[in-house]
Enzyme design. Sequence first.
Site, PDB file in Angstrom:
ATOM      1  CG  ASP A  25      28.647  15.373   6.033  1.00 51.59           C
ATOM      2  OD1 ASP A  25      28.241  14.318   5.508  1.00 51.59           O
ATOM      3  OD2 ASP A  25      29.174  15.398   7.157  1.00 51.59           O
TER       4      ASP A  25
ATOM      5  CG  HIS B 257      33.306  18.709   5.739  1.00 54.69           C
ATOM      6  ND1 HIS B 257      32.374  19.569   5.228  1.00 54.69           N
ATOM      7  CD2 HIS B 257      32.692  18.038   6.749  1.00 54.69           C
ATOM      8  CE1 HIS B 257      31.227  19.423   5.884  1.00 54.69           C
ATOM      9  NE2 HIS B 257      31.403  18.503   6.819  1.00 54.69           N
TER      10      HIS B 257
ATOM     11  CG  HIS C 280      26.119  18.670   8.668  1.00 53.56           C
ATOM     12  ND1 HIS C 280      26.946  19.658   8.189  1.00 53.56           N
ATOM     13  CD2 HIS C 280      26.920  17.610   8.887  1.00 53.56           C
ATOM     14  CE1 HIS C 280      28.190  19.211   8.139  1.00 53.56           C
ATOM     15  NE2 HIS C 280      28.200  17.970   8.555  1.00 53.56           N
TER      16      HIS C 280
ATOM     17  CG  ASP D 252      32.181  18.773  10.653  1.00 53.05           C
ATOM     18  OD1 ASP D 252      31.179  19.114  10.012  1.00 53.05           O
ATOM     19  OD2 ASP D 252      32.766  17.691  10.487  1.00 53.05           O
TER      20      ASP D 252
END
Length: 872
Positions: A123, A11, A334, A13
């Site tokens: 997420d 994941h 997000h 970010d």
Amino acid sequence: MKNVHVVPHMHWDREWYFSTEESRILLVNNLEEIMERLETDKNYPYYVLDGQTSILEDYLAVKPENRSRIKQLVQSGKLIIGPWYTQTDEMIVGGESIVRNLLYGIKDSGEFGPHMKIGYLPDSFGQSAQMLMILNGFDIERSIFWRGTSERHGTNKTEFNWNSADGSNVLVQLMPLGYAIGKYLPTEETALRKRMDKYLPVLDKGATGDHLLLPNGHDQMPLQQNITEVIEQLHRLYPEREFFLSRYEDLFDQLEQQLNLPTISGEFLDGKYMRVHRSIYSTRMDIKAMNTQIENKLTNTLEPLMSLAYSLGIEYHHGLVELIWKEIMKNHAHDSIGCCCSDKVHQEIYNRFFIANEKTDQLISFYKRKIVDSIATERTEDRLTFFNLNASQETTTTTTEIISKFENIRLETEAGQPVPYQLMKKAVIDPGLIDRQIVHYGNYDPFYRYTIELDITLPALSYETLFVVEESATPDALPQAETGITECDTARYHVVIQSNGTLDVTDKQSNRTYRDLFLLEDSGDDGDEYDYSPLLHDVSITTETDRPTIEVTQTNYRVMIRIDHRFAVPADLEERKQGKRTKEMTVALEIVLKHDDPVIAFNVTITNNAKDHRLRLLIPAEVNTRQTFSDNQFGVINRPFVDDALRVWEEEQWNERPDGIFPMLSYVGLKDDETENGLGLITNSSREYEVIAGARPTLAVTLFRSVGVLGKEELVRRPGRPSGIKLATPDSQMIGTYSFDFGLVSLRKEEELAVCAKRHLSPTVAYNKIPHDAMRLNPTGLHLPVSYSLFELESTGIIMSTLKKAEQGEGLILRVFNPTTTSRSVRFKSNQTGTFHEVNLNEAHPVEITSAVQDKSYEVTPNQVKTILIKR
């Protein structure tokens, strides 16, 4: 036997408490390890690159020589990419932004090979009810997410069909424990068993069949080199189960064989099993307001303007628009748009929005200029051209500026008819600011900047040109602000101004009065960047007993009310606990009522010197109802004031309290259940609201929250561990001056609000052509008319989302949606001929609909989006 699909992924970010550049350094290292493993180990078949192509963009900016390696791995099915450009938020990002995120993600994926046909958002802080329709518009029928569901939506299973009233449907694989339960799996027997004995019962309980998902990855996690050994150990510990490296597509292939899967619908914002951070919509409101404004300018002004220019023979620069969209989509992840980041990351986010806004403004100016420069007319005076970029005719009061060498001016039509206007301001400006070449040759004669307002009627998607002529007469005196005025009128409203700065507004058409509008409420905020948290035993401070300075300016076109509050607030939480107020906060409301406009425009400018508090604007509504209606992506959604789960959330041990704090995109409304009369709020800034229930339901719009830490533990409404990390973020205290734009509408029926919001957020724009400009352009060679209209949409309640050029080939893309509660028809009205095809959101699969559009039978059902390809 249970089959456990172990899916290697990371994941990613792009930024969070760490910067984008720190992330990129790790990315270069991690992705090269991944590629080497996929290229050399035949027993390591797949790797999922987090569903976002911006990862490849970031990597290839450093290692462009590895493009062919990536392409080969993608085409062989080993490296799984797309379909997104970035991992978008779903709740406060506009519909067109989400569409472009998929559009560009799929486009960029196509440069390497196939994209993952799964709506993968592991997420996102909640799931929009319209997301499945958007996914279907890109031929995506599968979805994976984590947050927002609970059994009260209709199932306790983690595999279900998610559908909507328009017929959209996706098959969902929920991640009940998140995307990281398989992170850093140990090989040591006791540790591995402890982990898996915790997770497997939860996975078994939610599964409808014999296939389970164990995602092997985490935030910025490098490839787990020993995953093969881990799987061997799992086989020894759980011989009744089959563990194997897999991919999400293989899991869905199995799920699709199962019959009688549960079917549910709606949005998912429950924080029972995982936090959705219902009040994150107001963190760093300065940044969120910039996003709102840029999205609106892109879709309501820039793209329709470029389409108008394209229809006249001017090139449509797709590449320049894509740069803007990608700039803001980097902020739509997000964490980024949630603003639950470190201060240095928020500075990056702010800078991207600054750049995107500058690009948007300059491109708007460029296309206005290209059109106006190409107008062929015998008149030689300076031009003032107005653009209506709505799909319907507009009569409006507009404010604009004129630059002229003339000390006094008048406006005329091409035929010489005078056009009345109101002069609001006049200022002398240095000629060097207009064009440095003027002063270069020694001419220092001044220019004049006139600010004027006037009424103008413009056809749909059109422009109209006036001419600036020298006038010998001295203009009337400028309008002056007056004090002591307590009542004022327009054709639409009667307004009574109370001494505390609140307004009583009577709609003259419905004879309905709304009282005590625009009260301010300040309360303590003991929360963090994720969530508002009230200070226990706090008493809110309001302006109910304040005596602000009030000035009223009236012209033939509008009434402007300025209300200046200066009130004392606590400096921080400690002062608030002690009942002290040593800081002054100033709030200026500028309220504009145009003569016959249903929208009361207002701006709120705040200078904040205090910490740890929340400021809201209160708008009571004289309605009998228990629910709101507000827009989401390409539709509208109803929500209760008070969530039933508030009675049981502590007993059921929810992760966070289900408060009635919700997001909107453009508007929120309250309507009487019997009469349908009500109030609507339009926003071009804050997208967070709550309704305070009572005899007079009161809409509370969050203006800003002031907090100083990324994550805290044990909040009143969010018990337990911190969200994120405990990192000081002093910039999120919002010390400084900030400005927010809104509109208020008295409604006779619900559907008026969507139409008013679209009109209000698509303002008439103007371009003043004079002989001087620092940036020179050669003539286009075009000979355009003085006025022009592209087309009009004849419809009731149908909203044009945007108008743009097709991504591939010639033609315009018109996107419309229906935010009403009944099916509506739309008709395309134009003097020009053309063909019409319905396409999907990816602008593919054309189906001819020419006759349907022309005979008014082209139907759009409630909460449905339609995309039409128009070729001339």
